[in-house]
Write an enzyme that holds these catalytic residues in place. Sequence first.
Site, PDB file in Angstrom:
ATOM      1  N   GLY A 302       0.834  -1.192   0.000  1.00 37.76           N
ATOM      2  CA  GLY A 302       0.000   0.000   0.000  1.00 37.76           C
ATOM      3  C   GLY A 302       0.870   1.243   0.000  1.00 37.76           C
ATOM      4  N   HIS A 337      -0.858   6.497   8.033  1.00 38.14           N
ATOM      5  CA  HIS A 337       0.009   5.377   8.442  1.00 38.14           C
ATOM      6  C   HIS A 337       1.461   5.653   8.055  1.00 38.14           C
ATOM      7  CE1 HIS A 337       0.870   0.922   8.894  1.00 38.14           C
ATOM      8  NE2 HIS A 337       1.858   1.287   8.094  1.00 38.14           N
ATOM      9  N   GLU A 338       1.678   5.975   6.779  1.00 39.97           N
ATOM     10  CA  GLU A 338       3.058   6.201   6.329  1.00 39.97           C
ATOM     11  C   GLU A 338       3.655   7.451   6.969  1.00 39.97           C
ATOM     12  OE1 GLU A 338       4.324   3.774   4.913  1.00 39.97           O
ATOM     13  OE2 GLU A 338       2.512   2.744   4.280  1.00 39.97           O
ATOM     14  N   HIS A 341       4.929   6.812  10.435  1.00 34.02           N
ATOM     15  CA  HIS A 341       6.214   6.112  10.407  1.00 34.02           C
ATOM     16  C   HIS A 341       7.410   7.069  10.458  1.00 34.02           C
ATOM     17  CE1 HIS A 341       5.469   1.900  10.195  1.00 34.02           C
ATOM     18  NE2 HIS A 341       4.802   1.919   9.054  1.00 34.02           N
TER      19      HIS A 341
END
Length: 875
Positions: A302, A337-338, A341
């Site tokens: 993804g 989400h990314e 990170h």
Amino acid sequence: MRKCRRKNTHFFPIFVNVRLLRAPNHNDTIMKPLKFLCSIFALLAVSCTGTDSLVSEGISRELALHRASTIEDLEYSLHFDLPSDLQAPVSGHVAISLNLKKRGDVILDFLPEEVNGLKVNGKASEAKFADGHIVISRSVLDKGKNLIELSFVPDDRALNRNPEYLYTLFVPARAHSVFPCFDQPDLKARFTLSLTLPQGWTAVSNAPVASASGSEICFAATEPLPTYLFSFVAGIWQSETSTVAGRRITAYHRENDKRRLSQLEDMFAEVGEALEYMEEYTGLSLPFSKYDFVIVPGFQFGGMEHPGAVLYNENTMFLSPSPTTEEREKRKQLIAHETAHMWFGDLVTMEWFDDVWTKEIFANYFAALMSEPMFPQINHDLSWLRNYIIPAMADDRTAGSVPIRQRLDNLDDAGLIYCNIIYDKAPVMMRSLVRQMGEEAFRDGIREYLREYAYSNATWDALVGILDRHSERDLVAFSNAWVYEKGLPEVVLSRQGDSLEIRQIDPLGRGVLWPQEITLDMAPTAADGSREGGRLTLMLGESPEPQRIPLQGSNLPLPSPDARFYGLVTSDPEILHAYLELLPSVSDPSARASLLNQLRENYVLLRGIDAHSFLAALENGLARELDPQLASLACSCLGLPLADLPADSRSAHEKTLLELSRSHSLPSCRLQLTRLLADVATDPGVTSAIYRIWQREDLAGFSEGDYMNLSYQLAIRMPDKAEEILRIQRARLDGSDPGRSFNADRLRQFDFVSRAASPRREVRDSLFASLLTPQGRQVEPWAGTALSLLCHSLRDESSVELIRPALDALPQVKATGDIFFPATWCRSLLASRRSPQAYDALQAWLSDNPDCPPLLLSKIRLASSSLERANEMNK
């Protein structure tokens, strides 16, 4: 000599802090000395036997510990010459600066073992090559600073070379297939990069461009990074730049559809919102110099969180013409989400990949938190159930279940750690932990963790140690059950006279207790399905003794009406069927979703619910369902009971669903039912209806990808028309129609995948043979789709002969594929199978391969869980 290659130039030193394992509270006295002794024993072993004992295939834990204890102040200066011709090799040069704490051999990782011009501290040197490593003798090295230089030819696989572009993807430990390095997460370094590009190409990397002249582009030094996060992308890309939250962010893509490109504005806004949220929550600004992103056709994941050059999958980023709220939320959560990170995984990185889940737990946890305010129309308890609890339970209830933290002895196996357990169960665990700690205490602990380990490495136990200082609960016991044990709790509800007994058990018989809360709705059900008041919250997992609560007459308590409980709630078949009848009338959406999930789990585990009854309840509920999320959940439950029925028994159900796909008031439900029927229909009349949809191309909300999938499915179901269907679909993509947009990447995808739908056996056999080679699996999403079509449920018996060679190839698939591909390979091969012949073929292979590595065996067991279940049903 290229003017911006940095050979004998100044290197920016960094301190790579390799910490002892930090155990919480009373375990400190045990865990710290244990880790210290392990390091001492490793060093003593090397001192006694030399580094030869550390040189073996892959990157062992012993080798990693040795290097982390002897190497610091690490920097790479890299140059690559990138030809446009795919047949021409890439060439590279690296200068590695490092400080040795004590004089000794240096072991570099490099799989191709094709190097020349090795220099150590300015002098020509020789080295030994063995098992994917370059061993440089201590005789040419100094205690303190050293400079190693060499030229090399990379392996292409992790470069993902395509006709007009390439992108690197080094997670978890594939950087050493491209350049010599220390390919382990706890040796962070600064990277400088220069590239020689073909005419018309551009490039993006982790750091900003420092200079560009002609075909040469040079990038500034990065912040400290592990090798798996170093990245560059090059090729023919279009770009668009926007100022978001005070930052200039550039998006790179290969899309030419103006309607899809109009979505870039939303993507920029979503990136900005995620950055602002994370900066406010953590109290730390974005810890890297930039945030650019690249939307990659056919990308394996993804997304991938390379700092400064985040990679995203085009199918998730560019939505369909009429996207549902769920599709928009999915993209928002992917970006969140990314972005999370950048702090969790990039700023603070795990010491070893057995703790890789620690970065994923935070990314998913914060993605959920960030998306909630953006979509107030969504029931977020229901989203949490669908996005995390359901997929985690789907793996955790099978024979392939694994603990959140898995043992990892060698980074060669690191990709096998990735699964739904670390992506989905871990956030469930984290939410339960936060509820026990309290939001404020949790955030204080997280901020302390990020400050203490910034640009360095940490373990899960180190994090628990910090959080434990901010909590009155025993987080060590909590962690032991949730993190170090596999499986899920089972809660049994049983009537005992005028009371209800609630008992948590460990289905695996180990006596594990999972501390968590469960809510029961004890109120009687009104005529309109409402249940006012009467909710009771119990703490489970503190004692193996059952708990009892009084019942009001014949009322059935609803388990977990807030949809937050993780585990199976079961009872005797009579009560389960009563729940099934009650399901459509439960008015609260979260309670209805939670009950539906528990009924689905009991159905999957063969706890006394039959397929016809379950389908009838789903169809009845869907016909009146007005909540898009619940309708989507109900649709996702239909496939298994349909597959459990023989074709003559399922036709009536398929026709009912076809009618619902035309008449349902929710457009998203109509689309999902149409997609489902395209994948599972066996009734000739339903198949004809799907064929007419494909012919007309007029279904609102259907994308080009949807019609491509329809063509594959129809070609398999209608072999007499297959070649005509595939020919027409290709003509829609090849650019011959001036009224349609042309995308060369989608045409390549169709030409690859459509062979699997061919009615000609020789075409399919040739495709399968190519999939057994690394070259044939280069674009992994396409390869996975093609294998799943070759092993389509309608071809189950005729494709049984593919099982053995495909499983025989699994070690090579693991060695050459990216982290999710071994699981994709197994699912594509096994997930749709139900025949006794397929079961026998699988058991024969397992019997012939008793030494199959446990992590690979887990992927096979997960993928074959439906086949195992079908065998149980057939007994």
